[in-house]
Design an enzyme around this catalytic site. Structure first.
Site, PDB file in Angstrom:
ATOM      1  N   GLY A  10       0.747  -1.036   0.082  1.00  0.00           N
ATOM      2  CA  GLY A  10      -0.021   0.008  -0.039  1.00  0.00           C
ATOM      3  C   GLY A  10       0.891   1.279   0.002  1.00  0.00           C
ATOM      4  O   GLY A  10       2.136   1.174  -0.534  1.00  0.00           O
ATOM      5  N   GLY A  13       4.167   0.776   2.356  1.00  0.00           N
ATOM      6  CA  GLY A  13       5.075  -0.347   1.610  1.00  0.00           C
ATOM      7  C   GLY A  13       5.541   0.328   0.327  1.00  0.00           C
ATOM      8  O   GLY A  13       6.762  -0.168  -0.154  1.00  0.00           O
ATOM      9  N   HIS A 174       4.207   4.258  20.479  1.00  0.00           N
ATOM     10  CA  HIS A 174       3.672   5.244  19.446  1.00  0.00           C
ATOM     11  C   HIS A 174       2.144   5.275  19.412  1.00  0.00           C
ATOM     12  O   HIS A 174       1.226   4.594  18.742  1.00  0.00           O
ATOM     13  CB  HIS A 174       3.848   4.018  18.099  1.00  0.00           C
ATOM     14  CG  HIS A 174       3.520   5.024  16.780  1.00  0.00           C
ATOM     15  ND1 HIS A 174       4.189   6.206  16.602  1.00  0.00           N
ATOM     16  CD2 HIS A 174       3.124   4.540  15.877  1.00  0.00           C
ATOM     17  CE1 HIS A 174       3.645   6.577  15.526  1.00  0.00           C
ATOM     18  NE2 HIS A 174       2.920   5.622  14.954  1.00  0.00           N
TER      19      HIS A 174
HETATM   20  O1  TXD Z   1       5.067   4.574  11.972  1.00  0.00           O
HETATM   21  C1  TXD Z   1       4.321   3.739  11.952  1.00  0.00           C
HETATM   22  N1  TXD Z   1       4.321   2.770  12.566  1.00  0.00           N
HETATM   23  C2  TXD Z   1       3.304   3.731  10.856  1.00  0.00           C
HETATM   24  C3  TXD Z   1       2.086   2.763  10.757  1.00  0.00           C
HETATM   25  C4  TXD Z   1       3.328   4.911   9.754  1.00  0.00           C
HETATM   26  C5  TXD Z   1       2.496   4.655   8.648  1.00  0.00           C
HETATM   27  C6  TXD Z   1       1.452   3.727   8.481  1.00  0.00           C
HETATM   28  N2  TXD Z   1       1.347   2.689   9.608  1.00  0.00           N
HETATM   29  C7  TXD Z   1       0.636   1.674   9.727  1.00  0.00           C
HETATM   30  O2  TXD Z   1       1.093   0.777   8.440  1.00  0.00           O
HETATM   31  C8  TXD Z   1      -0.866   1.797   9.223  1.00  0.00           C
HETATM   32  O3  TXD Z   1      -1.618   2.288  10.464  1.00  0.00           O
HETATM   33  C9  TXD Z   1      -1.331   0.633   8.876  1.00  0.00           C
HETATM   34  O4  TXD Z   1      -1.507  -0.350   9.887  1.00  0.00           O
HETATM   35  C10 TXD Z   1      -0.218  -0.028   8.192  1.00  0.00           C
HETATM   36  C11 TXD Z   1      -0.271   0.307   6.481  1.00  0.00           C
HETATM   37  O5  TXD Z   1      -0.331   1.672   6.282  1.00  0.00           O
HETATM   38  P1  TXD Z   1      -0.682   2.235   4.841  1.00  0.00           P
HETATM   39  O6  TXD Z   1      -0.752   3.563   4.959  1.00  0.00           O
HETATM   40  O7  TXD Z   1       0.573   1.704   3.985  1.00  0.00           O
HETATM   41  O8  TXD Z   1      -1.994   1.507   4.349  1.00  0.00           O
HETATM   42  P2  TXD Z   1      -2.324   1.014   2.882  1.00  0.00           P
HETATM   43  O9  TXD Z   1      -2.025   1.967   1.712  1.00  0.00           O
HETATM   44  O10 TXD Z   1      -3.874   0.746   3.088  1.00  0.00           O
HETATM   45  O11 TXD Z   1      -1.675  -0.419   2.772  1.00  0.00           O
HETATM   46  C12 TXD Z   1      -1.906  -1.415   3.572  1.00  0.00           C
HETATM   47  C13 TXD Z   1      -1.582  -2.613   2.548  1.00  0.00           C
HETATM   48  C14 TXD Z   1      -2.773  -2.612   1.277  1.00  0.00           C
HETATM   49  O12 TXD Z   1      -2.319  -2.590   0.198  1.00  0.00           O
HETATM   50  C15 TXD Z   1      -3.630  -4.160   1.767  1.00  0.00           C
HETATM   51  O13 TXD Z   1      -4.211  -4.658   0.535  1.00  0.00           O
HETATM   52  C16 TXD Z   1      -2.504  -4.734   2.346  1.00  0.00           C
HETATM   53  O14 TXD Z   1      -2.024  -3.741   3.346  1.00  0.00           O
HETATM   54  N3  TXD Z   1      -2.858  -5.954   3.116  1.00  0.00           N
HETATM   55  C17 TXD Z   1      -2.361  -7.038   3.205  1.00  0.00           C
HETATM   56  N4  TXD Z   1      -0.950  -7.484   2.495  1.00  0.00           N
HETATM   57  C18 TXD Z   1      -0.659  -8.652   2.897  1.00  0.00           C
HETATM   58  N5  TXD Z   1      -1.407  -9.824   3.510  1.00  0.00           N
HETATM   59  C19 TXD Z   1      -2.473  -9.273   3.988  1.00  0.00           C
HETATM   60  N6  TXD Z   1      -2.983 -10.187   4.740  1.00  0.00           N
HETATM   61  C20 TXD Z   1      -2.996  -7.903   3.933  1.00  0.00           C
HETATM   62  N7  TXD Z   1      -3.963  -7.437   4.490  1.00  0.00           N
HETATM   63  C21 TXD Z   1      -4.105  -6.031   3.753  1.00  0.00           C
END
Ligand code: TXD
Length: 307
Positions: A10, A13, A174
Site C-alpha cells: 500500500g 510499503g 507509538h
Molecule cells: O510509524 C508507523 N508505525 C506507521 C504505521 C506509519 C504509517 C503507517 N502505519 C500503519 O501501517 C498503518 O496504520 C497501517 O496499519 C499500516 C499500513 O499503512 P498504509 O498507509 O501503507 O496503508 P495502505 O495503503 O492501506 O496499505 C496497506 C496494504 C494494502 O495494500 C492492503 O491490501 C494490504 O496492506 N494488506 C495485506 N497485504 C498482505 N497480506 C494481508 N493479509 C493484507 N491485508 C491487507
C-alpha cells in the site's frame, strides 16, 4: 544480492520500496493480497531504475514465495487509521494480518530480521515476535524515527535551521502518550529549551504527539506514508550495512528503563544482526513518570490481543 521483502504494498510499503530502490540497498519483493497491484507497482518502479541509474531487481507478487531468501522483512500490511479512529481500534484485525505475514515469510526466510510498521505498532511487534518465536534482536518496530523526525521538522521550521543540525528523541509508545524528550534534544549541541520560549517548545511537543493525526485529518483517507517509509529505509540501511546507527525504535524491553515484556520506543543501535543494544538515558522523575504512563497504555493494548 541482499533482499528486502515488503508485506503490504500500500502507501507505506510501496513508498518504502521507492526509498529503498533509490538507495540501491537490496533487491525488493512487494507482496500484497490485492491481485495485480504489487505486480503493477513493482514493474513501474523497476522501469524507473534506468532513469535513476540503479540496478535493483523488484518483484511484485500475491505469493509469499517471492520473499524467498530475504535478509529483511518489512510488514506494513494492515488497515490504516480513518479520521477519528484510534490506533488501538485496529488491534485485532491487524494482529491476524501480521500473524499470517510473519508465519508465511518465516517459511521462506528463516533468518530474516523483521521491521514492523503495522499499527498499533508496539502490539504488532509483540505479535510478530511471539508468532515467529523470534529473539528480540530480530523484531524492530518503526515509530520513533518518524515521531522524532516530525519533531525535528517542526524545530527546523521554527528556528530556520537545517534539519541536519537538529537532534530530537521521541521515546515511548507509538500513540498520543509518546514522550518527546526535550532535555535530550538539541540544536547543534545547544539544548532545545535554550533555543526558544517554553511556550513555543510546548507547542512543538504537542504538535509532535498529534503529528500522525494531523496528517490523517488532512488526507481524509489513509495516513502518513512518506516519512514512515523513509524511516524504514534508514533502519534497513543501518542493518544491512552494519552501521550501528542509534535511532529510536520499538524494542522488546527486558528491564531497560525499568520496563519488561513490552515493545516500547527507546534509542536502539541497529546492526547486521538487528538490535545490537538499547541505549539508556538518565531520566529525571518527570520523564520517567511520562514513560511509565505511556508504557501502561502499551501494556493495556497488548493485553487486549487475542493471540
Ligand atoms: O510509524 C508507523 N508505525 C506507521 C504505521 C506509519 C504509517 C503507517 N502505519 C500503519 O501501517 C498503518 O496504520 C497501517 O496499519 C499500516 C499500513 O499503512 P498504509 O498507509 O501503507 O496503508 P495502505 O495503503 O492501506 O496499505 C496497506 C496494504 C494494502 O495494500 C492492503 O491490501 C494490504 O496492506 N494488506 C495485506 N497485504 C498482505 N497480506 C494481508 N493479509 C493484507 N491485508 C491487507
Amino acid at each position: 544480492m541482499t533482499k528486502i521483502s515488503i508485506i503490504g504494498a500500500g502507501m507505506t510499503g510501496a513508498t518504502a520500496a521507492h526509498w529503498l530502490a533509490e538507495r540501491e540497498l537490496a533487491d525488493i519483493a512487494l507482496v500484497d493480497v490485492v491481485e495485480g497491484m504489487p505486480q503493477g507497482k513493482a514493474l513501474d518502479l523497476l522501469e524507473a531504475m534506468p532513469v535513476i541509474g540503479k540496478d535493483v531487481r523488484i518483484e511484485g507478487s500475491n505469493d509469499y514465495k517471492a520473499t524467498e531468501g530475504s535478509d529483511i522483512i518489512v510488514i506494513t500490511a494492515g488497515l490504516p487509521r480513518k479520521p477519528g479512529m484510534s490506533r488501538d481500534d485496529l488491534l485485532n484485525t491487524n494482529a491476524d494480518i501480521v500473524k499470517k505475514a510473519t508465519e508465511e515469510t518465516l517459511k521462506h526466510s528463516p533468518n530474516a530480521i523483521y521491521i514492523i510498521l503495522t499499527n498499533p505498532l508496539d502490539s504488532m511487534c509483540y505479535v510478530a515476535m511471539k508468532t515467529g518465536g523470534l529473539p528480540r534482536e530480530r523484531v524492530i518496530g518503526q515509530a520513533g524515527i518518524l515521531d522524532s523526525a516530525r519533531m525535528r521538522a517542526f524545530v527546523a521550521m521554527e528556528l530556520g535551521v537545517s534539519v541536519e543540525n537538529i537532534a530530537c528523541y521521541v521515546l515511548g509508545g507509538h500513540g498520543d502518550s509518546m514522550v518527546p524528550l526535550t532535555r535530550h534534544s538539541n540544536v547543534a549541541g545547544v539544548p532545545l529549551n535554550e533555543t526558544m520560549s517554553a511556550e513555543r517548545l510546548a507547542a512543538i511537543v504537542d504538535r509532535t504527539r498529534k503529528g500522525g493525526g494531523e496528517i490523517v485529518a488532512l488526507l481524509k483517507q489513509g495516513s502518513a506514508f512518506y516519512a514512515p517509509s523513509a524511516a524504514i529505509a534508514q533502519m534497513a540501511e543501518s542493518i544491512l550495512k552494519d552501521k550501528n546507527l542509534i535511532v529510536p525504535c520499538s524494542i522488546y524491553l527486558q528491564g531497560e528503563y525499568g520496563l519488561k515484556d513490552i515493545f516500547f520506543g527507546v534509542p536502539a543501535q541497529l546492526g547486521r544482526k538487528g538490535l545490537v543494544k538499547v541505549i539508556e538515558y538518565k531520566l529525571n522523575a518527570e520523564e520517567k513518570a511520562n514513560l511509565d504512563s505511556s508504557a501502561a497504555e502499551v501494556t493495556e493494548t497488548t493485553a487486549a490481543l487475542k493471540l
